[in-house]
Design an enzyme around this catalytic site. Structure first.
Site, PDB file in Angstrom:
ATOM      1  N   THR A   1       0.862  -1.179   0.000  1.00 15.66           N
ATOM      2  CA  THR A   1       0.000   0.000   0.000  1.00 15.66           C
ATOM      3  C   THR A   1       0.897   1.228   0.000  1.00 15.66           C
ATOM      4  O   THR A   1       1.977   1.204   0.598  1.00 15.66           O
ATOM      5  CB  THR A   1      -0.906   0.032   1.243  1.00 15.66           C
TER       6      THR A   1
ATOM      7  N   CYS B   1      -2.316   5.061  -5.112  1.00 16.84           N
ATOM      8  CA  CYS B   1      -3.064   4.167  -4.232  1.00 16.84           C
ATOM      9  C   CYS B   1      -3.158   2.863  -4.998  1.00 16.84           C
ATOM     10  O   CYS B   1      -3.500   2.871  -6.195  1.00 16.84           O
ATOM     11  CB  CYS B   1      -4.440   4.738  -3.907  1.00 16.84           C
TER      12      CYS B   1
END
Length: 229
Positions: free
Chosen positions: A83, A196
């Site tokens: 992430t 993202c």
């Protein structure tokens, strides 16, 4: 082949994509029935989201450091935080283990340089776009970044948490993201970082003429290269 330790589940939508890309890349590199050696710890993301909203970043760091130690004890020989936003705790993880941590911004910066680009647009969570941990790391790698205006930052952040992290990838949100991406190109960005790891599941290269840097695919493939080195 080294064993990759994947800190995942943030969200699991992109963690599944990490797993797919890593295995596909190993198969392409080695052929036959080869697949990646991966140890993944998948978290309950709701706990981390609560910490993010409350500004408890040290708590996130302690949790991820503990997970990294467990993965190393289990045999992981390099670490990947699956992430962008949780790289706000990258130093906690790096300090907790003796094996290398492959930072997502480093891998993405190398991909930007490979395109001949030194100025990029960046979209992601509000934390990724607005705090120094990510953009400063890009700058250390010689990459200047520009971000959307406040209203578009709120839009992107909302879609990430209210839709994509819940497995919802809507056409109307894709249209809005493409608009934001193309506006960043209009500010001189030679490419736009999908900062993202879920965004690459929403916006594909065919959706816009602007070059896209899909951090999930870049990071996962770079981990395989390191594992095979």
């Amino acid at each position: 082949m080294k064993t990759i330790g994947l800190l995942g589940g943030m969200s699991w939508e992109s963690s599944a994509e990490y797993y797919r890309v890593m295995n596909r890349t190993v198969q392409e590199r080695l052929g036959g029935l080869h697949s990646a050696r991966i140890l993944m710890h998948s978290v309950d993301f709701a706990e981390y989201r609560e910490d993010m909203l409350a500004g408890r970043f040290d708590s996130i760091g302690r949790k991820l450091a503990g997970i990294a130690r467990t993965l190393e004890q289990g045999g992981a020989e390099l670490m990947v935080i699956g992430t962008n936003t949780m790289h706000l705790a990258a130093q906690h993880v790096a300090d907790a283990v003796s094996v290398p941590l492959l930072h997502i911004a480093d891998a993405t910066a190398r991909a930007a340089h490979a395109l001949g680009v030194s100025r990029v647009g960046l979209i992601g969570t509000a934390l990724t776009m607005e705090r120094d941990f990510y953009r400063a790391r890009l700058a250390e790698n010689g990459i200047e970044s520009v971000i959307p205006g406040e209203a578009d930052r709120r839009l992107v952040d909302r879609v990430i948490f209210d839709e994509m992290c819940k497995g919802r990838f809507l056409d109307e949100s894709r249209v809005e993201f493409v608009r934001v991406i193309e506006a960043l190109a209009g500010q001189g960005a030679g490419a736009v970082i999908l900062g993202c790891t879920e965004i690459g599941l929403l916006v594909r290269p065919g959706d816009t003429a602007v070059p896209l840097l899909d951090t999930c695919a870049i990071h996962a493939a770079a981990a395989v290269e390191l594992a095979l080195r």
